[in-house]
Design an enzyme around this catalytic site. Structure first.
Site, PDB file in Angstrom:
ATOM      1  N   LYS A  33      -1.577  10.757 -17.432  1.00 28.46           N
ATOM      2  CA  LYS A  33      -0.579  10.124 -16.531  1.00 28.46           C
ATOM      3  C   LYS A  33       0.024   8.921 -17.157  1.00 28.46           C
ATOM      4  O   LYS A  33      -0.294   8.575 -18.228  1.00 28.46           O
ATOM      5  CB  LYS A  33      -1.287   9.490 -15.093  1.00 28.46           C
ATOM      6  N   ARG A 129      -9.666   3.358  -1.580  1.00 29.59           N
ATOM      7  CA  ARG A 129      -8.248   3.383  -1.594  1.00 29.59           C
ATOM      8  C   ARG A 129      -7.734   4.572  -0.879  1.00 29.59           C
ATOM      9  O   ARG A 129      -7.234   4.711   0.160  1.00 29.59           O
ATOM     10  CB  ARG A 129      -8.070   3.276  -3.120  1.00 29.59           C
ATOM     11  N   TYR A 253      11.740 -21.235 -25.107  1.00 30.84           N
ATOM     12  CA  TYR A 253      11.848 -21.466 -23.701  1.00 30.84           C
ATOM     13  C   TYR A 253      10.999 -22.454 -23.151  1.00 30.84           C
ATOM     14  O   TYR A 253       9.535 -22.111 -23.367  1.00 30.84           O
ATOM     15  CB  TYR A 253      11.849 -20.089 -22.993  1.00 30.84           C
ATOM     16  N   MET A 301      12.614 -12.262 -24.309  1.00 29.37           N
ATOM     17  CA  MET A 301      12.814 -10.804 -24.142  1.00 29.37           C
ATOM     18  C   MET A 301      12.714  -9.957 -25.386  1.00 29.37           C
ATOM     19  O   MET A 301      12.398  -8.898 -25.226  1.00 29.37           O
ATOM     20  CB  MET A 301      14.320 -10.659 -23.382  1.00 29.37           C
TER      21      MET A 301
HETATM   22  C1  LIG Z   1      -6.501   7.200 -13.754  1.00 27.99           C
HETATM   23  C2  LIG Z   1      -7.620   7.826 -13.393  1.00 27.99           C
HETATM   24  C3  LIG Z   1      -8.845   8.145 -14.231  1.00 27.99           C
HETATM   25  C4  LIG Z   1      -8.737   7.792 -15.960  1.00 27.99           C
HETATM   26  O1  LIG Z   1      -9.369   6.349 -15.732  1.00 27.99           O
HETATM   27  P1  LIG Z   1      -9.767   5.476 -16.746  1.00 27.99           P
HETATM   28  O2  LIG Z   1     -10.235   4.121 -16.470  1.00 27.99           O
HETATM   29  O3  LIG Z   1      -8.399   5.394 -17.528  1.00 27.99           O
HETATM   30  O4  LIG Z   1     -10.633   6.332 -17.702  1.00 27.99           O
HETATM   31  C5  LIG Z   1      -9.638   8.976 -13.677  1.00 27.99           C
HETATM   32  N1  LIG Z   1      -9.694   9.238 -12.415  1.00 27.99           N
HETATM   33  C6  LIG Z   1      -8.703   9.083 -11.589  1.00 27.99           C
HETATM   34  C7  LIG Z   1      -8.674   9.474 -10.169  1.00 27.99           C
HETATM   35  C8  LIG Z   1      -7.688   8.286 -11.998  1.00 27.99           C
HETATM   36  O5  LIG Z   1      -6.671   7.833 -11.212  1.00 27.99           O
END
Ligand SMILES: *Cc1c(COP(=O)(O)O)cnc(C)c1O
Length: 362
Positions: A33, A129, A253, A301
């Site tokens: 992702k 969640r 800065y 930046m």
């Molecule tokens: C992002 C995600 C993972 C992977 O988590 P990592 O900590 O990067 O291994 C696994 N399961 C779900 C549901 C996630 O959203």
């Protein structure tokens, strides 16, 4: 051209996936992702096609990108669908869905679909969640099973504290989950990277490793195992200017860094618009001409400044590794009060350069 690059070592990615498989006797979805945590989802998925059991992404758009690039493995949408009108595309692209709410089951039941969809039913076993509470889960499972649009079902949950090996939280969540699904005889999925590495006693049919694939340590403290991970991204640039300054001069800065003695300050073509963390403290390490040197002054930046006083051999044109094989992304994250996930997914503007793309898995 601006000399800022993210070199992506696809052989390291394959090594890390194999390591995840070593710890999970069953199947592992490679989580790609957010553009593979900033590494490039298509390139990473292609590098894993001959070994990955499947992939996981956040949403339909990310999955279509992979399908368009010719990825054939199962792809799971970790947030499922957001609206019923996505379901036809999910069927067309042969995607699997996480189902976390009642309205999704209703939408699945009502939609006319050409093929059944494989669904991963998510339980809220303690992270609070998304997902079905314990008392709702079996009912939701039965409704899904009765739905003609649903193919195979997997029961899944997500662990909130698997990174902390001292905490009983992961085993407690696991116990809640196992108790609830005991009677169902359904395939399961629990472990993210931290659980894969720290909780090998948690066995499920599918693991879901993400951050470990990219070589970052998912645990609060490194272990013998996490040291076998190989960093995939190496963020590099070059020194583009050098200043000789007397004692007492402020740099950048807000004048955060003031020279304590006559100093040589290098300017690196890398800034927060590239994804380097703006909150990195003075002294945050980087590698210049093969030696560690420290950030001096606020990150801007497009540029940042580094103390080269003890590195007379460094000058304009010197190579700088911001993080990678020598300076771990986890160490930089610590110095910037953030996590590797956030830094890696923030990478932009820099050229991505893929290494070992045609090397097949060992
Ligand atoms: C992002 C995600 C993972 C992977 O988590 P990592 O900590 O990067 O291994 C696994 N399961 C779900 C549901 C996630 O959203």
């Amino acid at each position: 051209m601006r000399p800022a690059y993210a070199h992506i070592d696809l052989a390291a990615l394959r090594h890390n996936y194999q390591l995840a498989k070593q710890f999970s006797p069953n199947k592992a979805l490679a989580v790609v992702k957010a553009d593979a945590y900033g590494h490039g989802a298509v390139q990473c998925a292609q590098a894993l096609t001959d070994c990955a059991d499947g992939f996981a992404v956040a949403c339909l758009e990310e999955a279509i990108e992979l399908r368009s690039a010719g990825i054939k493995q199962p792809i799971l949408l970790l947030e499922g669908f957001f609206h019923a009108d996505e379901l036809a595309l999910c069927v067309e692209h042969d995607l699997w869905l996480v189902i976390h709410a009642h309205w999704q089951i209703e939408a699945l039941t009502r939609s006319p679909l050409k093929q059944p969809i494989n669904c991963w039913l998510k339980m809220d076993s303690g992270m609070h969640r998304v997902g079905f509470f314990l008392h709702d889960f079996v009912g939701a499972y039965q409704r899904l099973r009765q739905c003609a649009n649903v193919g195979q079902v997997v029961a899944m949950t997500h662990l909130a504290r698997a990174d902390d090996v001292q905490s009983p939280a992961a085993s407690q969540q696991c116990a809640v989950f196992s108790q609830a699904i005991k009677q169902l005889g359904v395939p399961t999925s629990l472990s993210n990277s931290a659980a894969v590495l720290a909780w090998p006693q948690i066995v499920s049919d599918w693991t879901r490793p993400g951050i470990m694939l990219y070589g970052s340590n998912p645990l609060l403290k490194p272990t013998e195992v996490t040291q076998q991970l190989k960093p995939v991204m190496s963020l590099q640039s070059r020194i583009i200017a050098v200043r000789e300054l007397p004692e007492g001069e402020a740099i950048g800065y807000g004048a955060r860094f003031v020279t304590q003695k006559a100093s040589r300050i290098g300017v690196v073509a890398m800034g927060y618009a590239d994804g380097y963390p703006r909150h990195a403290q003075d002294g945050t390490p980087m590698l210049v001409e093969g030696h560690r040197a420290g950030l001096a002054g606020r990150v801007s930046m497009d540029m940042l400044t580094v103390d080269l006083t003890d590195l007379p051999q460094a000058g304009v044109g010197s190579a700088v590794e911001l993080w990678g094989k020598h300076i771990s992304v986890d160490e930089v994250a610590h110095c910037a009060d953030t996590i590797s996930y956030s830094m890696l997914t923030n990478i932009k503007r820099v050229q991505k350069n893929y290494l070992n793309a045609d090397l097949k898995a060992e």
